[in-house]
Design a protein around this motif. Structure first.
Motif, PDB file in Angstrom:
ATOM      1  N   TRP A 189      -0.922  16.880  31.618  1.00 37.84           N
ATOM      2  CA  TRP A 189      -1.115  15.531  31.083  1.00 37.84           C
ATOM      3  C   TRP A 189      -1.049  14.490  32.192  1.00 37.84           C
ATOM      4  O   TRP A 189      -0.200  14.573  33.091  1.00 37.84           O
ATOM      5  CB  TRP A 189      -0.051  15.220  30.036  1.00 37.84           C
ATOM      6  N   GLY A 197       1.190   6.543  18.074  1.00 37.16           N
ATOM      7  CA  GLY A 197       1.428   7.608  19.043  1.00 37.16           C
ATOM      8  C   GLY A 197       2.392   8.676  18.558  1.00 37.16           C
ATOM      9  O   GLY A 197       2.526   9.722  19.197  1.00 37.16           O
ATOM     10  N   GLY A 198       3.087   8.410  17.435  1.00 38.94           N
ATOM     11  CA  GLY A 198       3.964   9.425  16.854  1.00 38.94           C
ATOM     12  C   GLY A 198       5.430   9.048  16.764  1.00 38.94           C
ATOM     13  O   GLY A 198       6.212   9.789  16.151  1.00 38.94           O
ATOM     14  N   LEU A 240       3.314   9.353  27.186  1.00 39.20           N
ATOM     15  CA  LEU A 240       2.579  10.260  26.306  1.00 39.20           C
ATOM     16  C   LEU A 240       2.313   9.601  24.961  1.00 39.20           C
ATOM     17  O   LEU A 240       1.185   9.644  24.441  1.00 39.20           O
ATOM     18  CB  LEU A 240       3.381  11.550  26.110  1.00 39.20           C
ATOM     19  N   VAL A 241       3.331   8.985  24.374  1.00 37.49           N
ATOM     20  CA  VAL A 241       3.189   8.335  23.065  1.00 37.49           C
ATOM     21  C   VAL A 241       2.167   7.209  23.127  1.00 37.49           C
ATOM     22  O   VAL A 241       1.293   7.087  22.245  1.00 37.49           O
ATOM     23  CB  VAL A 241       4.562   7.811  22.585  1.00 37.49           C
ATOM     24  N   TYR A 266       5.675  17.362  19.572  1.00 33.58           N
ATOM     25  CA  TYR A 266       4.299  17.160  20.022  1.00 33.58           C
ATOM     26  C   TYR A 266       3.638  18.424  20.572  1.00 33.58           C
ATOM     27  O   TYR A 266       2.462  18.397  20.925  1.00 33.58           O
ATOM     28  CB  TYR A 266       4.259  16.058  21.083  1.00 33.58           C
ATOM     29  N   LYS A 310      -0.339   6.766  25.176  1.00 36.72           N
ATOM     30  CA  LYS A 310      -1.695   7.277  25.344  1.00 36.72           C
ATOM     31  C   LYS A 310      -2.185   7.992  24.086  1.00 36.72           C
ATOM     32  O   LYS A 310      -3.363   7.893  23.725  1.00 36.72           O
ATOM     33  CB  LYS A 310      -1.767   8.198  26.557  1.00 36.72           C
ATOM     34  N   ARG A 311      -1.277   8.693  23.402  1.00 37.37           N
ATOM     35  CA  ARG A 311      -1.644   9.350  22.143  1.00 37.37           C
ATOM     36  C   ARG A 311      -2.117   8.345  21.095  1.00 37.37           C
ATOM     37  O   ARG A 311      -2.910   8.682  20.222  1.00 37.37           O
ATOM     38  CB  ARG A 311      -0.433  10.107  21.578  1.00 37.37           C
ATOM     39  N   SER A 312      -1.610   7.128  21.176  1.00 36.31           N
ATOM     40  CA  SER A 312      -1.943   6.118  20.172  1.00 36.31           C
ATOM     41  C   SER A 312      -3.420   5.767  20.171  1.00 36.31           C
ATOM     42  O   SER A 312      -3.963   5.346  19.147  1.00 36.31           O
ATOM     43  CB  SER A 312      -1.120   4.846  20.414  1.00 36.31           C
ATOM     44  N   ILE A 349       2.125  20.743  26.037  1.00 34.75           N
ATOM     45  CA  ILE A 349       1.018  20.020  26.644  1.00 34.75           C
ATOM     46  C   ILE A 349       1.108  20.224  28.151  1.00 34.75           C
ATOM     47  O   ILE A 349       2.155  19.988  28.757  1.00 34.75           O
ATOM     48  CB  ILE A 349       1.095  18.515  26.314  1.00 34.75           C
TER      49      ILE A 349
END
Length: 355
Positions: free
Chosen positions: A43, A181-182, A4-5, A37, A7-9, A40
């Motif tokens: 995903w 990505g967070g 997730l991180v 986050y 891909k979020r980036s 979600i």
């Protein structure tokens, strides 16, 4: 969480190998219930495969290994065999491997396997702080913490504390992706001492919880004051004085053995090394987290035991015992915990073998 991180980036295309939950992810995607986050649903990464062999169809910049370190079931080289053997290893450059695993010396067998290819291993090791649970095959529960320290693995080198220019560039590139990505990222000039420090908690409290099958509040939390708001476990006043007299000092003495080993490894008595105050700090910080009625955290080793899954006894305790033996450092309390948890592991593995 790392998929997730990444891909979020917006800086990476993400391929995930879902060995045990492929069908659920293909059918429904992944649901994240995260304090950080948000919620979600559905995903999906860019690509999902059931096996590493299927994913070995192109070069990769980074390969993340997020499986538990349980060599009794599968070593890291055996999991990654399609990437570190022909034809893949002949046709593509080796990626940088990022090991997101608990414990110590989890890098060695992968390092040796890549060296046998005649190539120089590029391995980034990590110390990860992230409160996650896999509630269902495609449902991930996550709290607010998502923090990682990253550093280059240097084989059997515990004292080099300066990154070369190439190491610095590699770590900064990965840090940029994860930060976007967070994730909160810290670049460590020497990662093994960060992992060694993090392992203090697991040696003391994961072992305690797994062997007693009680969560950590059983060491620190007072009984409920309001009968209408019950909770457990807590320290019963019947023998509370004995826990204070024997159990807590026993845990402290176990952690003191790790401090002595740290000095033998060359880690200094500083904040950047392994400070002599660390045993007291670990115990006090843990006490503060688990004295309140809201404390519900369950160590992952205890969770694995309850689920009948292998525990990370070799990476968390066995590696400590072997490091101590190599350097002639006595660690009798750690050896006792290791010996007892070996019995737990033996029974788990026997039951899995019979299924």
């Amino acid at each position: 969480m790392d998929g997730l991180v990444l891909k979020r980036s917006g800086l990476a295309r993400v391929t995930v190998v879902a060995r045990s939950n492929y069908d659920a992810i293909q059918a429904h995607g992944v649901r994240f219930d995260s304090e950080k986050y948000g919620k979600i649903t559905g995903w999906r990464p860019d690509r999902t495969f059931r096996t590493v062999s299927e994913a070995a169809d192109r070069p990769y910049s980074y390969v993340f290994v997020a499986s538990k370190a349980v060599p009794e079931r599968a070593t890291t080289p055996s999991i990654l065999k399609p990437l570190i053997s022909a034809p893949y290893a002949d046709e593509h450059p080796q990626p940088t491997y990022v090991l997101l695993q608990n414990g110590l010396n989890v890098e060695i067998d992968l390092y040796d396997a890549i060296k046998q290819l005649g190539k120089e291993p590029s391995i980034i090791s990590t110390a990860v702080w992230i409160n996650t649970n896999l509630l269902e095959p495609n449902v991930v529960e996550h709290g607010i913490v998502d923090r990682v320290a990253i550093g280059v693995y240097r084989h059997k080198d515990f004292t080099t504390v300066t990154n070369t220019e190439s190491e610095k560039a590699l770590l900064e590139d990965l840090s940029t992706i994860l930060t976007a990505g967070g994730t909160d990222v810290a670049i460590a000039p020497e990662i093994q001492r960060k992992k060694f420090s993090k392992n203090f908690w697991n040696v003391a409290f994961s072992s305690f919880a797994t062997l007693t099958q009680y969560r950590v509040p059983a060491l620190f939390r007072e009984p409920p004051k309001d009968p209408s708001k019950p909770y457990e476990p807590f320290v019963s006043p019947i023998t509370a004085h004995l826990i204070q007299e024997y159990t807590i000092p026993g845990i402290r003495a176990t952690l003191q053995e790790l401090v002595v080993l740290a000095r033998a490894l060359g880690y200094p008595d500083t904040e950047d090394g392994i400070p002599s105050t660390l045993p007291n700090e670990v115990i006090e910080n843990t006490r503060k987290l688990h004295i309140g009625p809201e404390s519900s955290h369950k160590p992952s080793m205890l969770l694995d035991l309850e689920k009948g899954q292998p525990i990370e006894v070799e990476a968390i305790l066995g590696a400590v015992v072997r490091l101590a033996q190599e350097r002639g450092v006595p660690v009798p309390r750690v050896e006792t915990l290791y010996a007892l948890l070996l019995v737990v592991q033996n029974q788990i593995l026997a039951k899995l073998q019979s299924v």
